[in-house]
Design a protein around this motif. Sequence first.
Motif, PDB file in Angstrom:
ATOM      1  N   ASP A 105       5.196   5.503   0.869  1.00  0.00           N
ATOM      2  CA  ASP A 105       4.068   5.320   0.536  1.00  0.00           C
ATOM      3  C   ASP A 105       3.468   3.938   1.313  1.00  0.00           C
ATOM      4  O   ASP A 105       2.428   3.737   1.560  1.00  0.00           O
ATOM      5  CB  ASP A 105       3.845   5.089  -0.974  1.00  0.00           C
ATOM      6  CG  ASP A 105       4.135   6.576  -1.635  1.00  0.00           C
ATOM      7  OD1 ASP A 105       3.351   7.371  -1.208  1.00  0.00           O
ATOM      8  OD2 ASP A 105       5.222   6.617  -2.160  1.00  0.00           O
ATOM      9  N   ASP A 116      -0.513  -3.885  13.437  1.00  0.00           N
ATOM     10  CA  ASP A 116      -0.867  -3.056  14.467  1.00  0.00           C
ATOM     11  C   ASP A 116       0.291  -2.793  15.316  1.00  0.00           C
ATOM     12  O   ASP A 116       0.216  -1.801  16.241  1.00  0.00           O
ATOM     13  CB  ASP A 116      -1.928  -3.680  15.243  1.00  0.00           C
ATOM     14  CG  ASP A 116      -1.655  -4.930  16.035  1.00  0.00           C
ATOM     15  OD1 ASP A 116      -1.042  -5.866  15.472  1.00  0.00           O
ATOM     16  OD2 ASP A 116      -2.013  -5.060  17.290  1.00  0.00           O
ATOM     17  N   ARG A 121       3.288   3.003  11.790  1.00  0.00           N
ATOM     18  CA  ARG A 121       1.907   2.716  10.953  1.00  0.00           C
ATOM     19  C   ARG A 121       1.078   3.962  10.920  1.00  0.00           C
ATOM     20  O   ARG A 121       0.683   4.225  10.174  1.00  0.00           O
ATOM     21  CB  ARG A 121       1.374   1.575  11.644  1.00  0.00           C
ATOM     22  CG  ARG A 121      -0.072   1.238  11.173  1.00  0.00           C
ATOM     23  CD  ARG A 121      -0.700   0.065  11.831  1.00  0.00           C
ATOM     24  NE  ARG A 121      -0.668   0.294  13.271  1.00  0.00           N
ATOM     25  CZ  ARG A 121      -2.016   1.109  13.599  1.00  0.00           C
ATOM     26  NH1 ARG A 121      -2.857   1.382  12.943  1.00  0.00           N
ATOM     27  NH2 ARG A 121      -2.201   1.184  15.273  1.00  0.00           N
ATOM     28  N   GLU A 122       0.874   4.557  12.014  1.00  0.00           N
ATOM     29  CA  GLU A 122      -0.118   5.730  12.417  1.00  0.00           C
ATOM     30  C   GLU A 122       0.389   6.759  11.218  1.00  0.00           C
ATOM     31  O   GLU A 122      -0.254   7.635  10.591  1.00  0.00           O
ATOM     32  CB  GLU A 122      -0.270   6.234  13.728  1.00  0.00           C
ATOM     33  CG  GLU A 122      -0.607   5.146  14.662  1.00  0.00           C
ATOM     34  CD  GLU A 122       0.171   4.509  15.051  1.00  0.00           C
ATOM     35  OE1 GLU A 122       1.478   4.409  14.796  1.00  0.00           O
ATOM     36  OE2 GLU A 122       0.010   3.396  15.930  1.00  0.00           O
ATOM     37  N   VAL A 124       2.247   6.719   8.632  1.00  0.00           N
ATOM     38  CA  VAL A 124       1.866   6.167   6.923  1.00  0.00           C
ATOM     39  C   VAL A 124       0.787   6.429   6.584  1.00  0.00           C
ATOM     40  O   VAL A 124       0.221   6.722   5.609  1.00  0.00           O
ATOM     41  CB  VAL A 124       2.951   4.921   6.681  1.00  0.00           C
ATOM     42  CG1 VAL A 124       2.589   4.281   5.394  1.00  0.00           C
ATOM     43  CG2 VAL A 124       4.354   5.022   6.919  1.00  0.00           C
ATOM     44  N   GLU A 125      -0.334   5.594   7.580  1.00  0.00           N
ATOM     45  CA  GLU A 125      -1.729   5.551   7.280  1.00  0.00           C
ATOM     46  C   GLU A 125      -2.306   6.860   7.294  1.00  0.00           C
ATOM     47  O   GLU A 125      -3.176   7.189   6.428  1.00  0.00           O
ATOM     48  CB  GLU A 125      -2.447   4.399   8.272  1.00  0.00           C
ATOM     49  CG  GLU A 125      -1.995   2.958   7.887  1.00  0.00           C
ATOM     50  CD  GLU A 125      -2.710   2.213   8.933  1.00  0.00           C
ATOM     51  OE1 GLU A 125      -2.580   0.882   8.804  1.00  0.00           O
ATOM     52  OE2 GLU A 125      -3.027   2.583  10.062  1.00  0.00           O
ATOM     53  N   GLY A 128      -2.181   8.355   4.009  1.00  0.00           N
ATOM     54  CA  GLY A 128      -2.691   7.796   3.015  1.00  0.00           C
ATOM     55  C   GLY A 128      -1.902   6.575   2.358  1.00  0.00           C
ATOM     56  O   GLY A 128      -2.467   5.881   1.420  1.00  0.00           O
ATOM     57  N   THR A 130       0.121   2.476   2.846  1.00  0.00           N
ATOM     58  CA  THR A 130      -0.179   1.330   3.329  1.00  0.00           C
ATOM     59  C   THR A 130       0.656   0.648   4.196  1.00  0.00           C
ATOM     60  O   THR A 130       2.012   1.190   3.996  1.00  0.00           O
ATOM     61  CB  THR A 130      -0.499   0.237   2.112  1.00  0.00           C
ATOM     62  OG1 THR A 130       0.507   0.194   1.265  1.00  0.00           O
ATOM     63  CG2 THR A 130      -1.957   0.826   1.394  1.00  0.00           C
ATOM     64  N   VAL A 131       0.357  -0.175   5.014  1.00  0.00           N
ATOM     65  CA  VAL A 131       1.386  -0.701   6.146  1.00  0.00           C
ATOM     66  C   VAL A 131       1.282  -2.394   5.856  1.00  0.00           C
ATOM     67  O   VAL A 131      -0.032  -2.853   6.035  1.00  0.00           O
ATOM     68  CB  VAL A 131       1.318  -0.417   7.343  1.00  0.00           C
ATOM     69  CG1 VAL A 131       2.289  -1.285   8.366  1.00  0.00           C
ATOM     70  CG2 VAL A 131       1.433   0.942   7.615  1.00  0.00           C
ATOM     71  N   CYS A 132       2.256  -3.135   5.564  1.00  0.00           N
ATOM     72  CA  CYS A 132       2.251  -4.539   5.399  1.00  0.00           C
ATOM     73  C   CYS A 132       3.072  -5.194   6.132  1.00  0.00           C
ATOM     74  O   CYS A 132       4.164  -5.052   6.532  1.00  0.00           O
ATOM     75  CB  CYS A 132       2.415  -4.959   3.760  1.00  0.00           C
ATOM     76  SG  CYS A 132       1.583  -3.846   2.720  1.00  0.00           S
TER      77      CYS A 132
END
Length: 159
Positions: A105, A116, A121-122, A124-125, A128, A130-132
């Motif tokens: 998640d 970026d 990242r792609e 997970v996003e 739905g 989040t990437v931190c």
Amino acid sequence: MNTEQKIISPEQIARPGGKVVFTNGCFDIIHPGHVDYLERARSMGSCLVVGLNSDASVRRLKGALRPVNEQQSRARVLAALACVDFVIIFDEDTPLELIRKVRPDVLVKGGDWSVDRIVGREVVEAAGGTVCSIPLLAGYSTTGTVERIVAMHQRGGNG
């Protein structure tokens, strides 16, 4: 739970209830910066899965003299941390396939990675999540630790 039971294969991952957080790295010589980072990553969810680069992967990424500690030792130390729920060793240069299997998640990397540039990242996003990128604790790095050890040895110190 015995800490060795926290070291699992990608096939053994079963999504627990709650928010799953994923991070990855070499974690060669655990230092306070790692602990701080992992505790903050864990605070973002109810389960922290750490993807650990295999020895071969670390050598490809960091050079022939790394890792200092072999993968089972690194995995055991990570698994012993209360903030880490599972450790999965992966052999690829990036954790992309592992991220696809874990389906976190929240995907977290240290502040030396801009969002970026974070691998996965792609994925997970798109699901739905989040990437931190979270700030690292200043003054700590495995490379710096290795350099200090080498310098002490060259000076004849016994640390």
